[in-house]
Scaffold this active site. Structure first.
Site, short mmCIF file in Angstrom:
data_model
loop_
_atom_site.label_atom_id
_atom_site.label_comp_id
_atom_site.label_asym_id
_atom_site.label_seq_id
_atom_site.Cartn_x
_atom_site.Cartn_y
_atom_site.Cartn_z
N GLU A 1 6.97 5.84 2.48
CA GLU A 1 7.54 4.54 2.81
C GLU A 1 7.35 3.55 1.67
O GLU A 1 6.35 3.63 0.96
CB GLU A 1 6.81 3.94 4.03
CG GLU A 1 6.86 4.82 5.25
CD GLU A 1 5.85 4.39 6.30
OE1 GLU A 1 5.19 3.34 6.13
OE2 GLU A 1 5.72 5.11 7.29
N CYS B 1 5.80 -3.10 -1.86
CA CYS B 1 4.62 -2.36 -1.43
C CYS B 1 5.00 -0.88 -1.49
O CYS B 1 5.96 -0.46 -0.85
CB CYS B 1 4.26 -2.79 -0.01
SG CYS B 1 2.91 -1.83 0.69
N CYS C 1 -2.45 10.88 3.13
CA CYS C 1 -3.66 10.33 2.50
C CYS C 1 -4.85 11.16 2.97
O CYS C 1 -4.89 11.58 4.13
CB CYS C 1 -3.86 8.87 2.91
SG CYS C 1 -5.26 8.08 2.07
N CYS D 1 -9.22 7.18 7.23
CA CYS D 1 -9.67 5.98 7.93
C CYS D 1 -9.06 5.97 9.34
O CYS D 1 -7.85 6.09 9.48
CB CYS D 1 -9.25 4.73 7.15
SG CYS D 1 -9.86 4.73 5.44
N CYS E 1 -5.92 3.74 10.47
CA CYS E 1 -4.72 3.75 9.62
C CYS E 1 -3.81 4.91 10.02
O CYS E 1 -4.28 6.05 10.16
CB CYS E 1 -5.13 3.87 8.16
SG CYS E 1 -3.76 4.16 7.03
N SER F 1 -4.86 -1.14 -4.61
CA SER F 1 -5.76 -1.23 -3.45
C SER F 1 -6.47 0.10 -3.26
O SER F 1 -5.84 1.16 -3.29
CB SER F 1 -4.93 -1.58 -2.22
OG SER F 1 -5.74 -1.71 -1.08
N HIS G 1 -13.62 -3.73 4.98
CA HIS G 1 -13.52 -3.62 6.45
C HIS G 1 -14.84 -3.69 7.20
O HIS G 1 -14.83 -3.81 8.43
CB HIS G 1 -12.76 -2.36 6.88
CG HIS G 1 -11.39 -2.26 6.29
ND1 HIS G 1 -10.49 -3.31 6.31
CD2 HIS G 1 -10.75 -1.26 5.62
CE1 HIS G 1 -9.38 -2.95 5.70
NE2 HIS G 1 -9.51 -1.72 5.26
N ASN H 1 -3.18 -4.03 12.75
CA ASN H 1 -1.88 -3.63 13.29
C ASN H 1 -2.13 -2.29 13.99
O ASN H 1 -2.27 -1.28 13.31
CB ASN H 1 -0.90 -3.49 12.13
CG ASN H 1 0.53 -3.39 12.61
OD1 ASN H 1 0.79 -3.14 13.79
ND2 ASN H 1 1.47 -3.56 11.70
N CYS I 1 0.96 0.48 7.28
CA CYS I 1 0.83 1.69 6.50
C CYS I 1 1.07 2.97 7.30
O CYS I 1 0.32 3.29 8.22
CB CYS I 1 -0.60 1.66 5.96
SG CYS I 1 -1.05 3.01 4.95
N1 SAH Z 1 -5.67 3.68 0.32
C1 SAH Z 1 -5.60 2.34 -0.18
C2 SAH Z 1 -4.22 1.72 -0.14
C3 SAH Z 1 -3.35 1.92 1.07
S1 SAH Z 1 -3.72 1.07 2.56
C4 SAH Z 1 -6.59 1.46 0.55
O1 SAH Z 1 -7.14 1.91 1.55
O2 SAH Z 1 -6.85 0.35 0.10
C5 SAH Z 1 -3.43 -0.63 2.24
C6 SAH Z 1 -4.27 -1.56 3.11
O3 SAH Z 1 -3.82 -1.54 4.48
C7 SAH Z 1 -5.74 -1.17 3.15
O4 SAH Z 1 -6.55 -2.32 3.02
C8 SAH Z 1 -5.87 -0.56 4.53
O5 SAH Z 1 -7.20 -0.56 4.96
C9 SAH Z 1 -4.94 -1.43 5.34
N2 SAH Z 1 -4.55 -0.87 6.63
C10 SAH Z 1 -4.29 0.43 6.94
N3 SAH Z 1 -3.98 0.57 8.25
C11 SAH Z 1 -4.00 -0.67 8.78
C12 SAH Z 1 -3.78 -1.18 10.10
N4 SAH Z 1 -3.44 -0.38 11.10
N5 SAH Z 1 -3.90 -2.52 10.28
C13 SAH Z 1 -4.25 -3.34 9.26
N6 SAH Z 1 -4.48 -2.93 8.00
C14 SAH Z 1 -4.38 -1.60 7.76
#
Ligand code: SAH
Length: 372
Positions: free
Chosen positions: A114, A127, A134, A138, A141, A223, A248, A322, A365
């Site tokens: 995406e 973005c 990935c 996490c 995500c 990031s 986080h 989100n 994401c």
């Molecule tokens: N892997 C990298 C970049 C991709 S994610 C990283 O983790 O930084 C980009 C950002 O979106 C990261 O800060 C991630 O923690 C956040 N993110 C992922 N899922 C999310 C969600 N459901 N709600 C809010 N932020 C989220």
């Protein structure tokens, strides 16, 4: 909800799969000498490389029928050698009156990634994704749930920016013709886990047109979950891109579960690497913090975060969670969010709550790819 094939592990039975292999080579994978070399290899004149680069990076065109400065008989061969089509749009969703556009792309092997274009009054941000899937796992995500499929090639990453640039240049985004001013690696994937490719992409993004995209390093944000050795290498590149660290949680106990790579590099280590980055690049580091109701939004965690960050060249970006489909977690209560902000500010730490664009189009994401 798989987003594509999973790369077989060493020792695992490798089954016959039409999806295996590397994406076709593209001029955006190469430097200018490599582009010339690729043409010579294909029995084509080297000097055409400059013309094709101009079409791709300045006019955002890989369609040979528009290359009118090149004899028609040569165009197809040149395109086959240097600009194979890498991204096929599968779905495009828009909101905010068409100024937020999310595209789901299919890659040559069926993988889905995406990218999102966001137009603001003063800038346009793309973005982009650096990997299909990935591996960082996490739990909040959407991308993390599907695992890693593979690294994207440099050209697959750059083509996302080129596609957005093409739409902007053609006036297809409300607000008149425009340019991409900012690029954030906040789509799918962990950019520092695809490091060598990332470095080539950063160099190409910042190289002036027509050999690159001419986007200022200061407008680019990488990031990361916090791969400490790679953060150190990135600092040494001499490119003043912004670093965003997905923290986080301010304490290891919680961060071990929210960002599992924390079991390898602890909060203290990852923050130390962030301060080193700020010192070397003289750029303010962003701390990303998704506020999750009753998980990481307590007042004491705001205080602890403030204590760990105070006095540093840092900015906190709070992101209301989100929720991914089926998630047991949700965004913080407004009063808890306000209190979190207040406590950080009380420690002298600058903080913003991120404007969450694109919620209604599965903006978070990996959500669009996961749904497909
Ligand atoms: N892997 C990298 C970049 C991709 S994610 C990283 O983790 O930084 C980009 C950002 O979106 C990261 O800060 C991630 O923690 C956040 N993110 C992922 N899922 C999310 C969600 N459901 N709600 C809010 N932020 C989220």
């Amino acid at each position: 909800m798989s987003t594509g094939p999973v790369i077989p592990m060493v020792g695992e039975l490798i089954l016959e799969s039409p999806r295996r292999g590397k994406p076709p080579r593209h001029l955006a994978d190469l430097d200018q000498a490599g582009r010339r070399g690729a043409l010579v290899e294909a029995g084509l004149p080297a000097y055409r490389a400059d013309q094709i680069s101009r079409h791709f990076f300045s006019h955002y065109s890989s369609d040979p029928t528009t290359w009118t400065d090149i004899p028609a008989a040569e165009r197809e061969k040149l395109a086959a050698a240097l600009t194979p089509q890498l991204l096929t749009p599968v779905k495009e969703l828009q909101c905010d009156g068409g100024t937020t556009r999310k595209t789901l792309w299919r890659l040559f092997d069926g993988s889905l990634v995406e990218s999102v274009l966001m137009r603001y009054p003063d800038r346009v941000t793309m973005c982009i994704s650096s990997q299909a899937g990935c591996g960082m796992n996490c739990p909040f995500c959407a991308t993390g749930q599907g695992g890693l499929t593979r690294n994207l090639s440099a050209a697959e990453i750059l083509s996302q920016v080129v596609a957005g640039s093409a739409d902007l240049a053609a006036g297809l985004v409300p607000g008149g013709p425009g340019r991409v001013s900012n690029v954030v690696f906040m789509g799918m994937g962990e950019p520092l886990a695809n490091f060598n490719t990332l470095v080539h992409v950063l160099k190409t993004l910042t190289t002036p047109q027509p050999h690159g995209m001419g986007i200022g390093a200061r407008g680019i944000t990488v990031s990361t979950v916090g791969l400490v050795p790679r953060m150190k290498e990135l600092a040494q590149l001499g490119l003043p891109v912004r670093l965003a660290l997905s923290l986080h949680a301010p304490d290891d106990e919680l961060r071990d579960t929210l960002v599992p790579v924390n079991t390898r590099w602890k909060v203290s280590e990852v923050l130390k690497a962030a301060w080193e980055y700020a010192e070397v690049t003289r750029r303010r580091v962003s701390i990303e913090y998704a506020l999750i109701k009753d998980i990481n939004d307590q007042a004491w965690r705001a205080d602890l975060l403030g204590d760990r960050l105070r006095g540093k060249l840092v900015h906190v970006n709070l992101i209301p969670l989100n929720p991914t489909p089926g998630s047991k977690w949700t965004a913080s209560r407004p009063e808890d969010e306000r209190e979190f902000v207040r406590r950080l500010e009380a420690k002298g730490v600058t903080v913003t709550v991120r404007e969450t664009r694109g919620r209604e189009i599965d903006g978070a994401c990996g959500q669009l790819a996961a749904a497909e």
